[in-house]
Design a protein around this motif. Structure first.
Motif, PDB file in Angstrom:
ATOM      1  N   ALA A   1       0.835  -1.166  -0.158  1.00 38.28           N
ATOM      2  CA  ALA A   1      -0.107  -0.430  -0.103  1.00 38.28           C
ATOM      3  C   ALA A   1       0.685   1.212  -0.107  1.00 38.28           C
ATOM      4  CB  ALA A   1      -1.301   0.022   1.235  1.00 38.28           C
ATOM      5  N   ALA A   2       1.978   0.994   0.662  1.00 42.48           N
ATOM      6  CA  ALA A   2       2.699   2.736   0.222  1.00 42.48           C
ATOM      7  C   ALA A   2       3.858   2.443   0.245  1.00 42.48           C
ATOM      8  CB  ALA A   2       3.945   2.437   1.397  1.00 42.48           C
ATOM      9  N   LEU A   3       3.730   1.262  -1.003  1.00 45.43           N
ATOM     10  CA  LEU A   3       4.740   1.431  -2.728  1.00 45.43           C
ATOM     11  C   LEU A   3       3.790   2.305  -3.236  1.00 45.43           C
ATOM     12  CD1 LEU A   3       6.453  -1.959  -3.028  1.00 45.43           C
ATOM     13  CD2 LEU A   3       6.899   0.484  -2.868  1.00 45.43           C
ATOM     14  N   ALA A   4       2.502   1.493  -3.606  1.00 40.53           N
ATOM     15  CA  ALA A   4       1.351   2.046  -4.284  1.00 40.53           C
ATOM     16  C   ALA A   4       1.784   3.534  -4.071  1.00 40.53           C
ATOM     17  CB  ALA A   4      -0.428   1.475  -4.550  1.00 40.53           C
ATOM     18  N   GLY A   5       1.725   4.435  -3.020  1.00 37.22           N
ATOM     19  CA  GLY A   5       1.325   6.202  -2.759  1.00 37.22           C
ATOM     20  C   GLY A   5       2.509   6.778  -3.629  1.00 37.22           C
ATOM     21  N   LEU A   6       3.528   6.191  -3.997  1.00 34.67           N
ATOM     22  CA  LEU A   6       4.593   6.349  -4.431  1.00 34.67           C
ATOM     23  C   LEU A   6       3.646   7.058  -6.358  1.00 34.67           C
ATOM     24  CD1 LEU A   6       7.555   5.000  -2.893  1.00 34.67           C
ATOM     25  CD2 LEU A   6       6.322   7.174  -2.701  1.00 34.67           C
ATOM     26  N   PRO A   7       5.135   7.899  -6.428  1.00 41.52           N
ATOM     27  CA  PRO A   7       4.672   8.245  -7.832  1.00 41.52           C
ATOM     28  C   PRO A   7       5.616   7.813  -9.137  1.00 41.52           C
ATOM     29  CG  PRO A   7       6.331  10.023  -7.203  1.00 41.52           C
ATOM     30  CD  PRO A   7       5.677   9.400  -5.474  1.00 41.52           C
ATOM     31  N   ALA A   8       4.838   7.503 -10.526  1.00 39.53           N
ATOM     32  CA  ALA A   8       5.685   6.317 -11.282  1.00 39.53           C
ATOM     33  C   ALA A   8       6.989   6.629 -11.004  1.00 39.53           C
ATOM     34  CB  ALA A   8       5.170   6.074 -12.848  1.00 39.53           C
ATOM     35  N   PRO A   9       8.163   5.611 -10.976  1.00 49.49           N
ATOM     36  CA  PRO A   9       9.765   5.955 -11.163  1.00 49.49           C
ATOM     37  C   PRO A   9      10.095   6.452 -12.316  1.00 49.49           C
ATOM     38  CG  PRO A   9       9.378   3.317 -10.752  1.00 49.49           C
ATOM     39  CD  PRO A   9       7.583   4.722 -11.100  1.00 49.49           C
ATOM     40  N   GLU A  10       8.626   6.942 -14.090  1.00 44.46           N
ATOM     41  CA  GLU A  10       9.594   7.757 -15.116  1.00 44.46           C
ATOM     42  C   GLU A  10       8.636   9.132 -14.706  1.00 44.46           C
ATOM     43  OE1 GLU A  10       7.134   4.968 -14.797  1.00 44.46           O
ATOM     44  OE2 GLU A  10       7.064   3.344 -16.521  1.00 44.46           O
ATOM     45  N   ARG A  11       7.748   9.149 -13.510  1.00 48.06           N
ATOM     46  CA  ARG A  11       8.091  10.681 -13.425  1.00 48.06           C
ATOM     47  C   ARG A  11       9.264  11.482 -12.765  1.00 48.06           C
ATOM     48  NH1 ARG A  11       3.375  12.548  -9.582  1.00 48.06           N
ATOM     49  NH2 ARG A  11       4.508  14.335  -8.488  1.00 48.06           N
ATOM     50  N   CYS A  12       9.311  10.288 -11.376  1.00 50.45           N
ATOM     51  CA  CYS A  12      10.757  10.998 -10.613  1.00 50.45           C
ATOM     52  C   CYS A  12      11.913  10.915 -11.300  1.00 50.45           C
ATOM     53  CB  CYS A  12      10.907  10.000 -10.024  1.00 50.45           C
ATOM     54  SG  CYS A  12       9.361   9.202  -8.852  1.00 50.45           S
ATOM     55  N   ILE A  13      12.210  10.003 -12.736  1.00 48.19           N
ATOM     56  CA  ILE A  13      13.282  10.209 -13.534  1.00 48.19           C
ATOM     57  C   ILE A  13      13.257  12.124 -14.686  1.00 48.19           C
ATOM     58  CG2 ILE A  13      14.914   9.383 -15.330  1.00 48.19           C
ATOM     59  CD1 ILE A  13      13.953   6.051 -14.055  1.00 48.19           C
ATOM     60  N   ARG A  14      12.305  12.096 -14.688  1.00 50.21           N
ATOM     61  CA  ARG A  14      11.575  12.948 -15.153  1.00 50.21           C
ATOM     62  C   ARG A  14      12.427  13.689 -14.598  1.00 50.21           C
ATOM     63  NH1 ARG A  14       9.948  15.014 -20.291  1.00 50.21           N
ATOM     64  NH2 ARG A  14       8.284  17.163 -20.059  1.00 50.21           N
ATOM     65  N   GLU A  15      11.253  14.248 -13.469  1.00 48.72           N
ATOM     66  CA  GLU A  15      11.796  15.101 -12.701  1.00 48.72           C
ATOM     67  C   GLU A  15      13.331  16.199 -12.686  1.00 48.72           C
ATOM     68  OE1 GLU A  15       9.184  15.967  -8.738  1.00 48.72           O
ATOM     69  OE2 GLU A  15       7.535  14.941 -10.769  1.00 48.72           O
ATOM     70  N   VAL A  16      13.982  14.706 -12.005  1.00 45.08           N
ATOM     71  CA  VAL A  16      15.621  15.516 -11.524  1.00 45.08           C
ATOM     72  C   VAL A  16      16.031  15.318 -13.249  1.00 45.08           C
ATOM     73  CG1 VAL A  16      17.532  13.698 -10.348  1.00 45.08           C
ATOM     74  CG2 VAL A  16      15.322  13.262 -10.101  1.00 45.08           C
ATOM     75  N   ALA A  17      15.984  14.237 -14.097  1.00 43.89           N
ATOM     76  CA  ALA A  17      16.367  14.799 -15.552  1.00 43.89           C
ATOM     77  C   ALA A  17      16.223  16.582 -15.347  1.00 43.89           C
ATOM     78  CB  ALA A  17      15.765  13.954 -16.370  1.00 43.89           C
ATOM     79  N   LEU A  18      15.263  17.293 -15.378  1.00 43.64           N
ATOM     80  CA  LEU A  18      14.560  18.623 -15.729  1.00 43.64           C
ATOM     81  C   LEU A  18      15.741  19.912 -15.622  1.00 43.64           C
ATOM     82  CD1 LEU A  18      11.262  18.315 -16.264  1.00 43.64           C
ATOM     83  CD2 LEU A  18      11.921  18.428 -18.139  1.00 43.64           C
ATOM     84  N   ARG A  19      15.705  19.074 -13.847  1.00 41.53           N
ATOM     85  CA  ARG A  19      16.782  20.325 -12.755  1.00 41.53           C
ATOM     86  C   ARG A  19      17.927  19.414 -13.802  1.00 41.53           C
ATOM     87  NH1 ARG A  19      15.233  20.481  -7.173  1.00 41.53           N
ATOM     88  NH2 ARG A  19      17.804  19.715  -6.260  1.00 41.53           N
ATOM     89  N   ILE A  20      18.432  18.816 -13.580  1.00 42.99           N
ATOM     90  CA  ILE A  20      19.828  18.310 -14.555  1.00 42.99           C
ATOM     91  C   ILE A  20      20.062  19.344 -15.258  1.00 42.99           C
ATOM     92  CG2 ILE A  20      21.685  16.739 -15.590  1.00 42.99           C
ATOM     93  CD1 ILE A  20      20.861  14.961 -13.134  1.00 42.99           C
ATOM     94  N   GLY A  21      19.232  19.304 -16.330  1.00 41.40           N
ATOM     95  CA  GLY A  21      19.494  19.950 -17.618  1.00 41.40           C
ATOM     96  C   GLY A  21      18.952  21.771 -17.741  1.00 41.40           C
ATOM     97  N   ASP A  22      18.150  22.243 -16.760  1.00 37.98           N
ATOM     98  CA  ASP A  22      18.835  23.115 -16.131  1.00 37.98           C
ATOM     99  C   ASP A  22      19.926  23.619 -15.752  1.00 37.98           C
ATOM    100  OD1 ASP A  22      16.582  25.831 -15.827  1.00 37.98           O
ATOM    101  OD2 ASP A  22      17.596  25.383 -13.742  1.00 37.98           O
ATOM    102  N   GLN A  23      20.458  23.283 -14.524  1.00 40.95           N
ATOM    103  CA  GLN A  23      21.743  23.398 -14.255  1.00 40.95           C
ATOM    104  C   GLN A  23      22.900  23.418 -15.693  1.00 40.95           C
ATOM    105  OE1 GLN A  23      22.002  19.686 -10.834  1.00 40.95           O
ATOM    106  NE2 GLN A  23      20.465  20.314 -10.095  1.00 40.95           N
ATOM    107  N   TYR A  24      22.880  22.084 -16.011  1.00 48.77           N
ATOM    108  CA  TYR A  24      23.535  22.309 -16.632  1.00 48.77           C
ATOM    109  C   TYR A  24      23.332  23.675 -17.493  1.00 48.77           C
ATOM    110  CZ  TYR A  24      27.123  21.829 -20.192  1.00 48.77           C
ATOM    111  OH  TYR A  24      28.416  21.602 -21.013  1.00 48.77           O
ATOM    112  N   ALA A  25      22.565  24.383 -18.201  1.00 48.12           N
ATOM    113  CA  ALA A  25      22.609  25.775 -18.643  1.00 48.12           C
ATOM    114  C   ALA A  25      23.068  26.975 -17.987  1.00 48.12           C
ATOM    115  CB  ALA A  25      20.720  25.549 -19.215  1.00 48.12           C
ATOM    116  N   ARG A  26      22.491  26.729 -16.842  1.00 47.98           N
ATOM    117  CA  ARG A  26      23.194  27.500 -16.313  1.00 47.98           C
ATOM    118  C   ARG A  26      24.573  27.851 -15.815  1.00 47.98           C
ATOM    119  NH1 ARG A  26      19.379  30.421 -13.558  1.00 47.98           N
ATOM    120  NH2 ARG A  26      17.091  29.367 -13.480  1.00 47.98           N
ATOM    121  N   ARG A  27      25.327  26.804 -16.716  1.00 45.32           N
ATOM    122  CA  ARG A  27      26.268  26.145 -15.988  1.00 45.32           C
ATOM    123  C   ARG A  27      27.420  27.230 -17.101  1.00 45.32           C
ATOM    124  NH1 ARG A  27      31.058  23.353 -14.884  1.00 45.32           N
ATOM    125  NH2 ARG A  27      32.790  22.222 -16.142  1.00 45.32           N
ATOM    126  N   ILE A  28      27.226  27.133 -18.482  1.00 49.49           N
ATOM    127  CA  ILE A  28      27.046  27.539 -19.891  1.00 49.49           C
ATOM    128  C   ILE A  28      26.618  29.026 -20.244  1.00 49.49           C
ATOM    129  CG2 ILE A  28      27.738  24.933 -21.201  1.00 49.49           C
ATOM    130  CD1 ILE A  28      25.517  25.376 -22.565  1.00 49.49           C
TER     131      ILE A  28
END
Length: 354
Positions: free
Chosen positions: A212-239
């Protein structure tokens, strides 16, 4: 030629209990320098994704990895695409440094090696000519790792007309970590920047059982996407110099001073010109508290209008002439901003904003 190095936005002005408080929070944006300056000849860029399987064996390993990690097959592929898209959008939205082509190039070339060797200069130049750009920002490494932790905790259940009772719940915490590698190629086809980046986010859920606790977590695909969006923004600010949010406080009350009270009404009406005129009058007060707050507000007003030398002058008067302690800290902030602005001017030389 000078640049508009910050944008003032009276969009989310926070009135901190204006009837009883003595400050109002103002929100604005300023260009922060890039961590790594880019060559002036690099003006037009395209983003590219090099994380694509180039044979069936690699596709098989991608699916196999997803099955064993619990992330689901091919989720890294989707995460990599989100990461590249985020980089391009951040460069277009948050920085005037580059002209960014809307197309995200797909460059096949993945092996099981995590960080690929740099692309050949001749190949890079050929891609740039075809895309009509000066250089490429390429995602060349991307890997996600999901960790699950569980524990049991006690909860107190309160019910009307019944004694409190304690129950055990299972709490599951999921941590999603992504490691990525970016390279930026310049007009000569050579690497002008390379960075390995790592970021993570966590999510928690609880339930009567582990499932039941696992069912309340967001899908891994969504989690990967959220972290990926942060990383992309960070690299843009780097250059690229990029806009960052800033907050400033202005004083709206001081010893029942009439000019400060009138300025307060102007602030509520977002009439900053009239507010500044009232602060100019209040700054002549013999009361150091009134004068100090007026000088402080004038410093904020000048910063809002991108006049940092004038802002520093007013902040110095508030800090040293009126002995206002918060103005000493604000003066340092303004001086740091002035140095950052000079660096931004150098990094923007020859850019499309000129």
């Amino acid at each position: 030629m000078s640049y508009s190095l910050h944008r003032f936005a009276w969009v989310s002005v926070v009135i901190l209990g204006l009837a009883s408080s003595c400050t109002t929070t103002v929100h604005l944006e300023a260009l922060a320098p890039a961590s790594v300056p880019m060559p002036p000849t690099l003006q037009r860029i395209a983003t590219a994704n090099r994380i694509l399987p180039d044979n069936r064996r690699d596709k098989f390993f991608d699916v196999l990895e997803g099955v064993f990690t619990g992330e689901g097959p091919m989720v890294d592929r989707a995460g990599a695409e989100a990461c590249v898209l985020s980089t391009g959008e951040a460069l277009m939205r948050n920085s005037p440094r580059f002209r960014v082509t809307p197309a995200n190039l797909q460059l096949v070339g993945r092996t099981r090696e995590f960080f690929l060797p740099p692309m050949a200069p001749d190949y890079v130049r050929r891609v740039c000519r075809t895309s009509q750009v000066d250089g490429l920002v390429v995602l060349e490494a991307f890997d996600s790792d999901m960790q699950l932790q569980r524990r049991q905790e006690e909860r107190v259940i309160k019910e009307k007309d019944k004694p409190d009772r304690k129950v055990l719940v299972t709490v599951v915490h999921m941590d999603m970590r992504i490691v990525s590698g970016f390279r930026t190629y310049g007009p000569e086809g050579l690497v002008v920047d390379q960075a390995r980046q790592e970021d993570h986010l966590g999510w928690s859920s609880e339930g009567a059982t582990y499932q039941a606790a696992l069912a309340g977590l967001p899908a891994p695909e969504r989690c990967i996407r959220e972290v990926a969006l942060r990383i992309g923004d960070q690299y843009a600010r780097r250059i690229a110099p990029s806009y960052v949010p800033l907050t400033r406080n202005v004083y709206t009350r001081a010893k029942k001073n009439a000019q400060m009270q009138q300025a307060r009404q102007c602030v509520q009406a977002t009439d900053w010109t009239q507010a500044a005129a009232r602060w100019q009058q209040a700054a002549r007060s013999i009361n150091h508290v009134v004068a100090g707050r007026a000088f402080y507000n004038l410093a904020v007003y000048e910063e809002m209008n991108n006049r940092l030398p004038e802002a520093i002058d007013y902040a110095r008067k508030a800090a040293y002439t009126c002995q206002m302690r918060p103005a000493v800290a604000y003066l340092r902030v303004l001086q740091d901003r002035q140095q950052a602005e000079q660096l931004v001017q150098t990094q923007m030389a020859g850019s499309r904003a000129k």
